[in-house]
Design an enzyme around this catalytic site. Structure first.
Site, short mmCIF file in Angstrom:
data_model
loop_
_atom_site.label_atom_id
_atom_site.label_comp_id
_atom_site.label_asym_id
_atom_site.label_seq_id
_atom_site.Cartn_x
_atom_site.Cartn_y
_atom_site.Cartn_z
N GLU A 69 35.57 -46.60 -56.23
CA GLU A 69 36.26 -47.48 -57.18
C GLU A 69 37.14 -46.70 -58.17
OE1 GLU A 69 34.70 -50.67 -60.45
OE2 GLU A 69 33.82 -50.76 -58.45
N ASP A 70 36.69 -45.51 -58.58
CA ASP A 70 37.35 -44.83 -59.69
C ASP A 70 38.02 -43.51 -59.36
OD1 ASP A 70 36.42 -46.88 -61.30
OD2 ASP A 70 34.71 -45.77 -62.06
#
Length: 183
Positions: A69-70
């Site tokens: 996600e990051d």
């Protein structure tokens, strides 16, 4: 492999990925690895209260849960280094950026619920860790929405890990002090 070695190998990988993004815990100057290690700590303690818990699998998930996600980490990279089960767990814990905001959490929870209980446990541990002092720029509505999302998450993942479910309930109650209700 010993759990200490698994932890060290995985946290080094995750730290390098998050540091490359200069990522910090929102609202703080703390490096993001502090969040990851806090989630892993919740998992370590929960494993002591959870018969049959696959700690080696769950620790990897806890430390890697935000890499897709990051960071620029790929599913294939996680699969190659940590195995397909870990990559699938991390993918389920990852919100789909293509979906509208309102659909992201329900979609992720549906995918989590199709996997092993350790994936459920990491989601619970993540929210426990996130129910700390909210960022100073959050208004009452944002804090309330975040608390309500935690309640929904708790309801959706009921039966996943009793120890972490109880911890999350305690954190939800304690989080009320951060929500100022106008009189």
């Amino acid at each position: 492999m010993e759990i200490q070695s698994i932890y060290q190998e995985t946290i080094k990988f995750a730290t390098a990925k998050h540091l490359s993004q200069n990522q910090t815990i929102p609202g703080t100057n703390l490096p993001y690895v502090v969040h990851l290690s806090n989630v892993a700590m919740e998992i370590l303690i929960a494993s002591q209260h959870s018969p049959g818990f696959k700690l080696d699998f769950a620790i990897k998930l806890a430390l890697l849960h935000d890499t897709l996600e990051d960071t620029d980490t790929t599913f294939e990279e996680i699969s190659n280094v940590f195995g397909l089960d870990v990559a699938e767990g991390v993918l389920a814990l990852t919100k789909d950026s293509k979906l509208p905001k309102a659909e992201k959490m329900p979609d992720s929870l549906a995918r989590i619920k199709n996997l092993q209980k350790e994936v459920w446990a990491v989601k619970l541990a993540d929210r426990i860790t996130n129910l700390q002092v909210p960022p100073s720029h959050w208004d009452t509505a944002k804090k309330t929405a975040y608390r309500n999302e935690a309640i929904r998450l708790s309801e959706e993942l009921k039966g996943g890990n009793g120890y972490l479910e109880n911890r999350l309930q305690e954190k939800i109650v304690a989080y009320e002090k951060y929500i100022s209700i106008p009189t």
